[in-house]
Scaffold this motif. Structure first.
Motif, PDB file in Angstrom:
ATOM      1  N   TRP A  20       0.841  -1.217   0.000  1.00  0.00           N
ATOM      2  CA  TRP A  20       0.000   0.000   0.000  1.00  0.00           C
ATOM      3  C   TRP A  20       0.860   1.244   0.000  1.00  0.00           C
ATOM      4  O   TRP A  20       0.447   2.301  -0.471  1.00  0.00           O
ATOM      5  CB  TRP A  20      -0.953  -0.010   1.207  1.00  0.00           C
ATOM      6  CG  TRP A  20      -1.891  -1.163   1.126  1.00  0.00           C
ATOM      7  CD1 TRP A  20      -1.901  -2.273   1.906  1.00  0.00           C
ATOM      8  CD2 TRP A  20      -2.943  -1.345   0.179  1.00  0.00           C
ATOM      9  NE1 TRP A  20      -2.881  -3.127   1.504  1.00  0.00           N
ATOM     10  CE2 TRP A  20      -3.533  -2.580   0.453  1.00  0.00           C
ATOM     11  CE3 TRP A  20      -3.429  -0.583  -0.878  1.00  0.00           C
ATOM     12  CZ2 TRP A  20      -4.603  -3.084  -0.299  1.00  0.00           C
ATOM     13  CZ3 TRP A  20      -4.484  -1.065  -1.625  1.00  0.00           C
ATOM     14  CH2 TRP A  20      -5.058  -2.303  -1.329  1.00  0.00           C
ATOM     15  N   GLY A  39      -7.571   5.917   2.578  1.00  0.00           N
ATOM     16  CA  GLY A  39      -6.935   6.343   1.334  1.00  0.00           C
ATOM     17  C   GLY A  39      -6.991   7.862   1.196  1.00  0.00           C
ATOM     18  O   GLY A  39      -6.702   8.601   2.145  1.00  0.00           O
ATOM     19  N   PRO A  40      -7.396   8.380   0.026  1.00  0.00           N
ATOM     20  CA  PRO A  40      -7.387   9.832  -0.203  1.00  0.00           C
ATOM     21  C   PRO A  40      -8.517  10.589   0.476  1.00  0.00           C
ATOM     22  O   PRO A  40      -8.578  11.820   0.374  1.00  0.00           O
ATOM     23  CB  PRO A  40      -7.505   9.949  -1.721  1.00  0.00           C
ATOM     24  CG  PRO A  40      -8.081   8.658  -2.173  1.00  0.00           C
ATOM     25  CD  PRO A  40      -7.676   7.608  -1.186  1.00  0.00           C
ATOM     26  N   VAL A  54     -14.281   1.095   2.953  1.00  0.00           N
ATOM     27  CA  VAL A  54     -14.594   0.935   1.522  1.00  0.00           C
ATOM     28  C   VAL A  54     -13.341   0.399   0.847  1.00  0.00           C
ATOM     29  O   VAL A  54     -12.380   1.141   0.624  1.00  0.00           O
ATOM     30  CB  VAL A  54     -15.028   2.283   0.892  1.00  0.00           C
ATOM     31  CG1 VAL A  54     -15.328   2.103  -0.592  1.00  0.00           C
ATOM     32  CG2 VAL A  54     -16.249   2.843   1.623  1.00  0.00           C
ATOM     33  N   PHE A  55     -13.304  -0.904   0.589  1.00  0.00           N
ATOM     34  CA  PHE A  55     -12.107  -1.565   0.062  1.00  0.00           C
ATOM     35  C   PHE A  55     -10.886  -1.174   0.901  1.00  0.00           C
ATOM     36  O   PHE A  55      -9.791  -1.028   0.369  1.00  0.00           O
ATOM     37  CB  PHE A  55     -11.877  -1.208  -1.422  1.00  0.00           C
ATOM     38  CG  PHE A  55     -12.965  -1.718  -2.316  1.00  0.00           C
ATOM     39  CD1 PHE A  55     -13.046  -3.053  -2.649  1.00  0.00           C
ATOM     40  CD2 PHE A  55     -13.934  -0.853  -2.807  1.00  0.00           C
ATOM     41  CE1 PHE A  55     -14.052  -3.537  -3.464  1.00  0.00           C
ATOM     42  CE2 PHE A  55     -14.951  -1.318  -3.619  1.00  0.00           C
ATOM     43  CZ  PHE A  55     -15.007  -2.667  -3.944  1.00  0.00           C
ATOM     44  N   GLU A 106     -13.495   5.857   9.674  1.00  0.00           N
ATOM     45  CA  GLU A 106     -13.225   5.094   8.440  1.00  0.00           C
ATOM     46  C   GLU A 106     -11.922   4.327   8.592  1.00  0.00           C
ATOM     47  O   GLU A 106     -10.880   4.892   8.966  1.00  0.00           O
ATOM     48  CB  GLU A 106     -13.144   6.015   7.213  1.00  0.00           C
ATOM     49  CG  GLU A 106     -12.763   5.212   5.970  1.00  0.00           C
ATOM     50  CD  GLU A 106     -12.972   5.897   4.638  1.00  0.00           C
ATOM     51  OE1 GLU A 106     -13.367   7.081   4.607  1.00  0.00           O
ATOM     52  OE2 GLU A 106     -12.739   5.222   3.609  1.00  0.00           O
TER      53      GLU A 106
HETATM   54  C1  LIG Z   1      -7.846   0.090  -1.954  1.00  0.00           C
HETATM   55  S1  LIG Z   1      -7.402   1.419  -0.866  1.00  0.00           S
HETATM   56  C2  LIG Z   1      -9.005   2.089  -0.520  1.00  0.00           C
HETATM   57  C3  LIG Z   1      -8.933   3.501  -0.034  1.00  0.00           C
HETATM   58  C4  LIG Z   1     -10.265   4.208   0.211  1.00  0.00           C
HETATM   59  N1  LIG Z   1     -11.092   3.526   1.179  1.00  0.00           N
HETATM   60  C5  LIG Z   1     -11.020   4.433  -1.073  1.00  0.00           C
HETATM   61  O1  LIG Z   1     -12.122   3.913  -1.218  1.00  0.00           O
HETATM   62  O2  LIG Z   1     -10.494   5.139  -1.945  1.00  0.00           O
HETATM   63  C6  LIG Z   1      -7.001   0.535   0.630  1.00  0.00           C
HETATM   64  C7  LIG Z   1      -6.428   1.449   1.707  1.00  0.00           C
HETATM   65  O3  LIG Z   1      -6.395   0.724   2.953  1.00  0.00           O
HETATM   66  C8  LIG Z   1      -5.205   1.085   3.633  1.00  0.00           C
HETATM   67  N2  LIG Z   1      -4.887   0.010   4.591  1.00  0.00           N
HETATM   68  C9  LIG Z   1      -4.538  -1.271   4.326  1.00  0.00           C
HETATM   69  N3  LIG Z   1      -4.325  -1.954   5.456  1.00  0.00           N
HETATM   70  C10 LIG Z   1      -4.539  -1.082   6.479  1.00  0.00           C
HETATM   71  C11 LIG Z   1      -4.448  -1.188   7.900  1.00  0.00           C
HETATM   72  N4  LIG Z   1      -4.106  -2.324   8.487  1.00  0.00           N
HETATM   73  N5  LIG Z   1      -4.707  -0.081   8.641  1.00  0.00           N
HETATM   74  C12 LIG Z   1      -5.025   1.097   8.042  1.00  0.00           C
HETATM   75  N6  LIG Z   1      -5.141   1.239   6.701  1.00  0.00           N
HETATM   76  C13 LIG Z   1      -4.891   0.179   5.931  1.00  0.00           C
HETATM   77  C14 LIG Z   1      -4.168   1.234   2.520  1.00  0.00           C
HETATM   78  O4  LIG Z   1      -3.050   1.995   2.894  1.00  0.00           O
HETATM   79  C15 LIG Z   1      -4.999   1.894   1.416  1.00  0.00           C
HETATM   80  O5  LIG Z   1      -4.912   3.296   1.462  1.00  0.00           O
END
Ligand SMILES: C[S@@+](CC[C@H](N)C(=O)[O-])C[C@H]1O[C@@H](n2cnc3c(N)ncnc32)[C@H](O)[C@@H]1O
Length: 230
Positions: free
Chosen positions: A8, A60-61, A123-124, A56
């Motif tokens: 990530w 992400g962004p 969300v993902f 949340e």
């Molecule tokens: C596919 S992106 C989705 C971002 C956002 N929810 C969106 O819909 O645009 C997945 C995000 O989850 C974060 N992530 C993954 N594992 C995580 C964890 N253990 N704790 C916090 N964030 C995490 C990643 O850094 C990434 O920014």
């Protein structure tokens, strides 16, 4: 260190190096799916008219967090593992009131906070990427009774894959902005396995919907689950 070893981080690095993050206007809708303007919006969080505290997981962004803070008068915290993502979210929406972004692992955030939330969602994001046996009880501990936990994840049968036959995570990939892929593991449960784990954590599954994306063939692409704290 943990964050920088993560795919990530590479994902965020590629995104960020494509150009500086600018202030953005607040999205008119909450998006749960891979295609914009489809499926349900923020109503599934059951926020109601009064100010609510919302978290949340893996923001992400920060587009959805910005929507909820601005259009639903919620006080929202978005947590993301990757500091670069948090910096990007702050560049897009840091000017907004009732919104903050925190860098860290969602489990560490949940373990350190003593707040109770009116809604928790992903969300993902981090749900499916952290062991549900640990993450779901931590979520339940910080959700007020009767309130909603909702998450969208890649559908376990995307591309015609058979569903997981046990509670272990499976190999998956993150597709990077340059279209290359990096391996990750994902707890890729079907609806009934999620229900079992939610139940164990004291969360009652209230809806499960699957969505298709015509661009990606006949298999469902997204599973969207809502649950209520008992
Ligand atoms: C596919 S992106 C989705 C971002 C956002 N929810 C969106 O819909 O645009 C997945 C995000 O989850 C974060 N992530 C993954 N594992 C995580 C964890 N253990 N704790 C916090 N964030 C995490 C990643 O850094 C990434 O920014």
């Amino acid at each position: 260190m943990l964050a920088q070893a993560s795919p990530w981080y590479v994902h965020a690095l590629q995104r960020t190096s494509a150009g500086p993050a600018e202030p953005l206007s607040v999205p008119a809708r909450m998006e749960w799916l891979t295609r914009r303007d489809r499926g349900p919006g923020a109503e599934i969080l059951n926020l109601g008219p009064h100010r609510k505290r919302v978290l949340e997981l893996g923001c992400g962004p920060g587009h959805n967090a910005a929507h909820l803070a601005t259009r639903h008068a919620a006080r929202v915290t978005g947590v993301d593992l990757v500091g670069l993502q948090v910096r990007r979210a702050r560049s897009h929406y840091g000017r907004l009131r009732n919104l903050d972004f925190v860098a860290g692992h969602v489990l560490h955030y949940l373990q350190a906070t003593d707040e109770q939330f009116d809604a928790i969602y992903s969300v993902f994001g981090a749900v499916g990427l952290v062991a549900p046996q640990v993450l779901l009880p931590a979520i339940a501990q910080h959700l007020k009774p009767g309130r909603t936990f909702a998450f969208s994840v890649p559908h376990p049968q995307r591309h015609g894959r058979p569903p997981s036959i046990d509670d272990r995570p499976r190999r998956d990939f993150v597709t990077l902005p340059d279209r290359s892929r990096l391996p990750i593991v994902r707890w890729d449960f079907d609806c009934s396995r999620w229900e079992t784990h939610l139940d164990r954590a004291g969360l009652w599954l209230s809806s499960a919907q699957e969505f298709h994306d015509a661009r990606q063939g006949r298999w469902p692409t997204t599973l969207l689950i809502t649950a209520r704290k008992l």
